[in-house]
Design a protein around this motif. Sequence first.
Motif, PDB file in Angstrom:
ATOM      1  N   ILE A 113       0.945  -1.212   0.050  1.00 47.58           N
ATOM      2  CA  ILE A 113      -0.065  -0.052  -0.055  1.00 47.58           C
ATOM      3  C   ILE A 113       0.737   1.265  -0.071  1.00 47.58           C
ATOM      4  O   ILE A 113       0.505   1.996  -0.826  1.00 47.58           O
ATOM      5  CB  ILE A 113      -1.160  -0.048   1.151  1.00 47.58           C
ATOM      6  CG1 ILE A 113      -1.839  -1.192   1.292  1.00 47.58           C
ATOM      7  CG2 ILE A 113      -1.780   1.384   1.329  1.00 47.58           C
ATOM      8  CD1 ILE A 113      -2.593  -1.733   2.445  1.00 47.58           C
ATOM      9  N   GLU A 127       1.898   1.474  -3.666  1.00 45.59           N
ATOM     10  CA  GLU A 127       0.964   1.533  -4.997  1.00 45.59           C
ATOM     11  C   GLU A 127      -0.348   2.339  -4.335  1.00 45.59           C
ATOM     12  O   GLU A 127      -0.872   2.826  -5.223  1.00 45.59           O
ATOM     13  CB  GLU A 127       0.473   0.083  -5.250  1.00 45.59           C
ATOM     14  CG  GLU A 127       1.571  -0.796  -5.534  1.00 45.59           C
ATOM     15  CD  GLU A 127       2.430  -0.413  -6.784  1.00 45.59           C
ATOM     16  OE1 GLU A 127       1.982   0.444  -7.668  1.00 45.59           O
ATOM     17  OE2 GLU A 127       3.896  -0.743  -6.825  1.00 45.59           O
ATOM     18  N   GLY A 128      -0.374   2.722  -3.292  1.00 40.16           N
ATOM     19  CA  GLY A 128      -1.890   3.188  -3.115  1.00 40.16           C
ATOM     20  C   GLY A 128      -1.797   4.622  -2.797  1.00 40.16           C
ATOM     21  O   GLY A 128      -3.058   5.305  -2.234  1.00 40.16           O
ATOM     22  N   THR A 165      -4.390   6.478  -5.080  1.00 41.41           N
ATOM     23  CA  THR A 165      -5.753   5.842  -5.299  1.00 41.41           C
ATOM     24  C   THR A 165      -6.836   6.579  -4.285  1.00 41.41           C
ATOM     25  O   THR A 165      -6.783   6.384  -3.190  1.00 41.41           O
ATOM     26  CB  THR A 165      -5.511   4.352  -4.505  1.00 41.41           C
ATOM     27  OG1 THR A 165      -4.249   3.769  -5.387  1.00 41.41           O
ATOM     28  CG2 THR A 165      -6.972   3.568  -5.034  1.00 41.41           C
ATOM     29  N   ILE A 186      -8.454   5.228  -0.650  1.00 43.14           N
ATOM     30  CA  ILE A 186      -7.631   4.183  -0.088  1.00 43.14           C
ATOM     31  C   ILE A 186      -8.085   3.938   1.339  1.00 43.14           C
ATOM     32  O   ILE A 186      -8.196   4.831   2.162  1.00 43.14           O
ATOM     33  CB  ILE A 186      -5.973   4.276  -0.138  1.00 43.14           C
ATOM     34  CG1 ILE A 186      -5.395   3.222   0.130  1.00 43.14           C
ATOM     35  CG2 ILE A 186      -5.634   5.629   0.575  1.00 43.14           C
ATOM     36  CD1 ILE A 186      -5.679   1.964  -0.868  1.00 43.14           C
ATOM     37  N   GLN A 227      -5.634  -5.163  -7.462  1.00 41.76           N
ATOM     38  CA  GLN A 227      -5.791  -3.893  -7.087  1.00 41.76           C
ATOM     39  C   GLN A 227      -5.619  -3.351  -5.593  1.00 41.76           C
ATOM     40  O   GLN A 227      -5.680  -4.198  -4.784  1.00 41.76           O
ATOM     41  CB  GLN A 227      -7.389  -3.093  -7.666  1.00 41.76           C
ATOM     42  CG  GLN A 227      -7.338  -3.031  -8.878  1.00 41.76           C
ATOM     43  CD  GLN A 227      -8.832  -3.136  -9.187  1.00 41.76           C
ATOM     44  OE1 GLN A 227      -9.717  -2.900  -8.448  1.00 41.76           O
ATOM     45  NE2 GLN A 227      -8.895  -2.666 -10.592  1.00 41.76           N
ATOM     46  N   VAL A 228      -5.064  -2.231  -5.292  1.00 45.61           N
ATOM     47  CA  VAL A 228      -4.518  -1.718  -4.108  1.00 45.61           C
ATOM     48  C   VAL A 228      -5.770  -1.736  -3.151  1.00 45.61           C
ATOM     49  O   VAL A 228      -5.609  -2.017  -1.953  1.00 45.61           O
ATOM     50  CB  VAL A 228      -3.558  -0.578  -4.091  1.00 45.61           C
ATOM     51  CG1 VAL A 228      -4.534   0.785  -4.370  1.00 45.61           C
ATOM     52  CG2 VAL A 228      -2.871  -0.292  -2.953  1.00 45.61           C
ATOM     53  N   ASN A 229      -7.013  -1.397  -3.531  1.00 45.80           N
ATOM     54  CA  ASN A 229      -8.040  -1.146  -2.378  1.00 45.80           C
ATOM     55  C   ASN A 229      -8.355  -2.740  -1.896  1.00 45.80           C
ATOM     56  O   ASN A 229      -8.822  -2.713  -0.883  1.00 45.80           O
ATOM     57  CB  ASN A 229      -9.199  -1.172  -3.475  1.00 45.80           C
ATOM     58  CG  ASN A 229      -9.387   0.365  -3.590  1.00 45.80           C
ATOM     59  OD1 ASN A 229      -8.591   1.407  -3.038  1.00 45.80           O
ATOM     60  ND2 ASN A 229     -10.159   1.035  -4.622  1.00 45.80           N
ATOM     61  N   ALA A 267      -5.786  -3.170   0.789  1.00 49.44           N
ATOM     62  CA  ALA A 267      -6.314  -2.581   2.073  1.00 49.44           C
ATOM     63  C   ALA A 267      -7.519  -3.171   2.585  1.00 49.44           C
ATOM     64  O   ALA A 267      -7.354  -3.230   3.817  1.00 49.44           O
ATOM     65  CB  ALA A 267      -6.658  -1.276   1.667  1.00 49.44           C
ATOM     66  N   HIS A 297      -5.210  11.190  -2.703  1.00 48.09           N
ATOM     67  CA  HIS A 297      -6.209  10.180  -2.697  1.00 48.09           C
ATOM     68  C   HIS A 297      -7.596  10.716  -1.581  1.00 48.09           C
ATOM     69  O   HIS A 297      -8.454   9.931  -1.285  1.00 48.09           O
ATOM     70  CB  HIS A 297      -5.677   9.022  -1.914  1.00 48.09           C
ATOM     71  CG  HIS A 297      -4.901   9.305  -0.824  1.00 48.09           C
ATOM     72  ND1 HIS A 297      -5.109   9.829   0.207  1.00 48.09           N
ATOM     73  CD2 HIS A 297      -3.656   8.770  -0.535  1.00 48.09           C
ATOM     74  CE1 HIS A 297      -4.366   9.887   1.213  1.00 48.09           C
ATOM     75  NE2 HIS A 297      -3.223   8.966   0.645  1.00 48.09           N
TER      76      HIS A 297
END
Lengths: 201, 223
Positions: free
Chosen positions: B36, B39-40, B43, B46, B77-79, B82, B163
Amino acid sequence: NHIDKFKLSLFGEMGVGKTSLITRFMYDSFDNTYQATIGIDFLSKTMYLEDRTIRLQLWDTAGQERFRSLIPSYIRDSSVAVVVYDITNANSFQQTSKWIDDVRTERGSDVIIMLVGNKTDLSDKRQITTEEGERKAKELSVMFIETSAKAGYNVKQLFRRVAAALPGMEQTEPKKGEMTEVKLKDTGPIEPEHKEGGCSC
Amino acid sequence: DGRPGTSESGCKLSEFPMSSNNPSLPQFVETCVEFIDNEGMNTEGIYRIPGNKLQVELLQGKLQEDPSLDIHTLDIQVNAVATVLKNFFNDTEPLIPPSLHDELLEAAANITEPDDESEGMPDKSSKLLALRGVLKKIYPTNYEVLKYFITHLKRVSQHKSTHNMNSSNLAICLWPTLLRIDFTGKTYTDMTQMTRLPAIIVQTLIEQCGFFFHGEDEISEVV
């Protein structure tokens, strides 16, 4: 001068626009601040329909998973459940089945359910077509509409259609100071009964 | 099934395979946080927007087999990462033990009171000190994991312009995971009163992360 009161609850994953729909309906505005909802809040709005005046109590819920166990107590005295997804997020659409199941488990068919696909302003990011939304609504026997809280598209219509489906005045008098208990025979919209001279406009 | 033993309130954190960098940090947590962090940060939402259910289930299974897995080798995907991390904390023993909830809520209630300038009354610093005192009572493994995770959230909050997840939003979305307050038998009316302070606690932990966990001075004005 009796005004029927109805409780309407919004459900859906985090970030689909539940609070934004309420804000658009209540204040005809959109808050660009990205702000998650804390806990549960409610607002009331009086609606002047063709044949009568009703008061809608709008209950906004935080979308957190851990609050899901509260749905039963939350939906128990609701006449309407508005289940929202984000048309640019397929996952939020899939999850609506679960929310609708939860509502049905608690209330069976004694509740009006409206499935709402929000964020139509983001058409270039759309993942769920209008037809997919309509199909799911038909399968689950719920009402359906697409909206954009940001652009103000169809939000008033959403609440008007729900209000029109609420039980009419021929229902038994509700006890004073209490929420109207709703017993619907089916989940389809009920045509508002036209009353002679009922409209003063 | 090779998973750590469970107690009534979920698996004990100390029974998970630990990171080679930190003997008190489950590898599972480190793997998710590092992904995260990498990559997050661009986003939107997040830790707010949940991940795709299939990806969440896939990653959960893979990380249980191999907690040091390189998540980049999967198409996730980063979501979803999380959400997997949130689920991990929801399923294990509570990071902050329920026995400390009352003390924490009391300390947080004091923080939200305006400072009484008269002599002998605690000022903001001593109120934060009181909260820090309660945190020190958390057992060592949980304390280390909490410190690691809150320090990560602080980094996340510093990218809020990309984000939109400032410390307040992060706190609203994560307090139910960090402070596992029992809502059994509660109504939504109870809840409206039970949600404000826990969110303030988590927001304060994130904003004053240096003070609470790293021996730094408090930040007097949070921007």
